[in-house]
Design an enzyme around this catalytic site. Structure first.
Site, PDB file in Angstrom:
ATOM      1  N   TRP A 182       0.918  -1.170   0.000  1.00  0.00           N
ATOM      2  CA  TRP A 182       0.000   0.000   0.000  1.00  0.00           C
ATOM      3  C   TRP A 182       0.939   1.197   0.000  1.00  0.00           C
ATOM      4  CZ3 TRP A 182      -4.020   2.391  -1.602  1.00  0.00           C
ATOM      5  CH2 TRP A 182      -5.327   2.374  -1.102  1.00  0.00           C
ATOM      6  N   HIS A 234       0.122   1.746   5.004  1.00  0.00           N
ATOM      7  CA  HIS A 234      -0.192   0.762   6.043  1.00  0.00           C
ATOM      8  C   HIS A 234      -0.053   1.372   7.428  1.00  0.00           C
ATOM      9  CE1 HIS A 234      -1.094  -3.039   4.113  1.00  0.00           C
ATOM     10  NE2 HIS A 234      -0.143  -2.801   3.225  1.00  0.00           N
ATOM     11  N   ASP A 286       4.909  -7.854   4.459  1.00  0.00           N
ATOM     12  CA  ASP A 286       5.476  -7.725   3.119  1.00  0.00           C
ATOM     13  C   ASP A 286       6.927  -8.175   3.042  1.00  0.00           C
ATOM     14  OD1 ASP A 286       3.455  -6.852   1.289  1.00  0.00           O
ATOM     15  OD2 ASP A 286       3.352  -5.003   2.422  1.00  0.00           O
ATOM     16  N   ARG A 342       6.867 -12.133   3.042  1.00  0.00           N
ATOM     17  CA  ARG A 342       6.469 -12.811   1.803  1.00  0.00           C
ATOM     18  C   ARG A 342       7.634 -12.987   0.839  1.00  0.00           C
ATOM     19  NH1 ARG A 342       2.630  -8.865  -1.786  1.00  0.00           N
ATOM     20  NH2 ARG A 342       2.873 -10.602  -3.226  1.00  0.00           N
ATOM     21  N   HIS A 397      -2.041 -11.840   0.197  1.00  0.00           N
ATOM     22  CA  HIS A 397      -2.143 -10.381   0.163  1.00  0.00           C
ATOM     23  C   HIS A 397      -3.210  -9.878  -0.808  1.00  0.00           C
ATOM     24  CE1 HIS A 397       1.675  -9.449   2.442  1.00  0.00           C
ATOM     25  NE2 HIS A 397       1.795 -10.743   2.220  1.00  0.00           N
ATOM     26  N   HIS A 442      -1.934  -6.133   8.815  1.00  0.00           N
ATOM     27  CA  HIS A 442      -1.527  -5.852   7.438  1.00  0.00           C
ATOM     28  C   HIS A 442      -2.645  -6.126   6.438  1.00  0.00           C
ATOM     29  CE1 HIS A 442       1.421  -5.299   4.200  1.00  0.00           C
ATOM     30  NE2 HIS A 442       0.758  -6.270   3.580  1.00  0.00           N
ATOM     31  N   ASP A 471      -4.406  -4.101   3.271  1.00  0.00           N
ATOM     32  CA  ASP A 471      -4.316  -4.555   1.879  1.00  0.00           C
ATOM     33  C   ASP A 471      -5.678  -4.709   1.213  1.00  0.00           C
ATOM     34  OD1 ASP A 471      -1.608  -4.656   1.353  1.00  0.00           O
ATOM     35  OD2 ASP A 471      -1.392  -6.803   1.723  1.00  0.00           O
ATOM     36  N   HIS A 494      -5.651  -4.895  -5.033  1.00  0.00           N
ATOM     37  CA  HIS A 494      -5.403  -6.138  -4.297  1.00  0.00           C
ATOM     38  C   HIS A 494      -6.616  -7.058  -4.398  1.00  0.00           C
ATOM     39  CE1 HIS A 494      -1.564  -5.720  -1.935  1.00  0.00           C
ATOM     40  NE2 HIS A 494      -1.680  -4.511  -2.476  1.00  0.00           N
ATOM     41  N   HIS A 501      -0.335  -0.633 -10.389  1.00  0.00           N
ATOM     42  CA  HIS A 501      -0.445  -1.117  -9.016  1.00  0.00           C
ATOM     43  C   HIS A 501       0.425  -0.286  -8.082  1.00  0.00           C
ATOM     44  CE1 HIS A 501      -1.443  -4.489  -6.160  1.00  0.00           C
ATOM     45  NE2 HIS A 501      -0.438  -3.888  -5.511  1.00  0.00           N
ATOM     46  N   ASP A 507      -0.375   1.873  -4.811  1.00  0.00           N
ATOM     47  CA  ASP A 507       0.251   1.497  -3.545  1.00  0.00           C
ATOM     48  C   ASP A 507       0.950   2.681  -2.890  1.00  0.00           C
ATOM     49  OD1 ASP A 507      -0.391  -1.136  -3.038  1.00  0.00           O
ATOM     50  OD2 ASP A 507       1.498  -1.971  -3.744  1.00  0.00           O
TER      51      ASP A 507
END
Length: 291
Positions: A21, A26, A65, A68, A80, A136, A140, A146, A169, A173
């Site tokens: 984001w 976030h 994040d 991942r 996510h 989180h 998202d 998302h 994207h 974000d």
């Protein structure tokens, strides 16, 4: 919880935060949430996370994040998002059976980690990780891309922003949120959150806030899923109304820092405010239901 999941969670415990984001986005969601949680919820999560500062939610808001992108956390990458296989801008919709793949999605993940916290039977390390995931994912799920499959959630739609090459994207974000807050720092997040809190408490969002959490329930797995699906469906609708209103051709290889951003900013403001307020009430419900 499976043995694999437990081991994966434990191996992730010390990893630092990263972006999505925009980390700042976030953090803003988290600061909004921390303003509206009950005193019992604040005490619970400050104790669980080992942080008695006012940053106790914001400091872990982007942790998922970094996880991942590790070998141990690669399995969580699909958590996510949910790949809505709809047809924007003609039609937007989310269908759990159609869109949540076998590897999982954000709706299932939010439900799963919420259930882990409520059950309270996991180790403290695993409960900490479940908390970080919930914090989180509540952010998202409010980012429209998302909740969209088209062009990998806009990741393969090349655009420009202030003359720099990026993708659709990433613009949603980070670039558009930062155009509102004025930066990417923690102080930018705090300042933005202060503005949004004012709008929720006594401004333009005051009359809407109760509706944002209407029907919110963690009473069962199905109730948790229903609530998360409501959030995902609302978010996905903005793909048709705003993100790709003119189709891919209207944004591809275009600079989005002008009129497009002016149109997108109110949606980003609303979604950050909404998910921050919802996160607060979700965490309150978890603490109330925790065994």
């Amino acid at each position: 919880m499976s043995r694999f999941t437990a081991l994966a969670l434990l191996s992730a415990a010390a990893l630092p935060g990263a972006l999505a984001w925009g980390a700042m986005g976030h953090e803003t969601v988290a600061y909004v949430a921390s303003n509206y949680v009950s005193s019992a919820t604040k005490s619970y999560f400050q104790s669980l996370l080992g942080d008695t500062s006012t940053d106790y939610l914001a400091s872990v808001a982007s942790w998922a994040d970094s996880y991942r992108y590790t070998t141990a956390g690669a399995f969580s990458a699909p958590y996510h998002y949910i790949d809505a296989n709809d047809n924007p801008p003609t039609s937007c919709s989310v269908n759990l059976d159609r869109d949540c793949g076998s590897e999982g999605c954000i709706v299932r993940a939010l439900q799963n980690y919420t259930s882990i916290l409520i059950a309270g039977t996991a180790t403290k390390a695993n409960l900490q990780i479940a908390a970080k995931m919930v914090i989180h994912f509540a952010g998202d799920i409010g980012q429209p891309l998302h909740c969209e499959a088209l062009d990998v959630g806009g990741n393969t739609i090349d655009v420009e922003y202030n003359g720099d090459d990026t993708n659709l994207h990433a613009a949603w974000d980070s670039d558009i949120p930062e155009s509102i807050s004025g930066g990417s720092s923690l102080s930018s997040a705090k300042s933005w959150a202060t503005d949004l809190i004012s709008e929720i408490t006594s401004g333009s969002y005051k009359s809407q806030a109760s509706g944002w959490v209407s029907g919110l329930s963690v009473a069962s797995s199905s109730a948790q899923t229903t609530t998360a699906m409501k959030w995902a469906t609302e978010s996905n609708a903005y793909v048709c109304s705003t993100v790709l209103k003119g189709g891919v051709s209207a944004v591809e290889n275009k600079d989005l820092s002008g009129a497009y951003t002016t149109t997108a900013q109110p949606v980003v403001d609303l979604q950050i405010a909404k998910q921050g307020y919802r996160l607060a009430k979700w965490l309150d419900a978890i603490v109330a239901a925790a065994k």
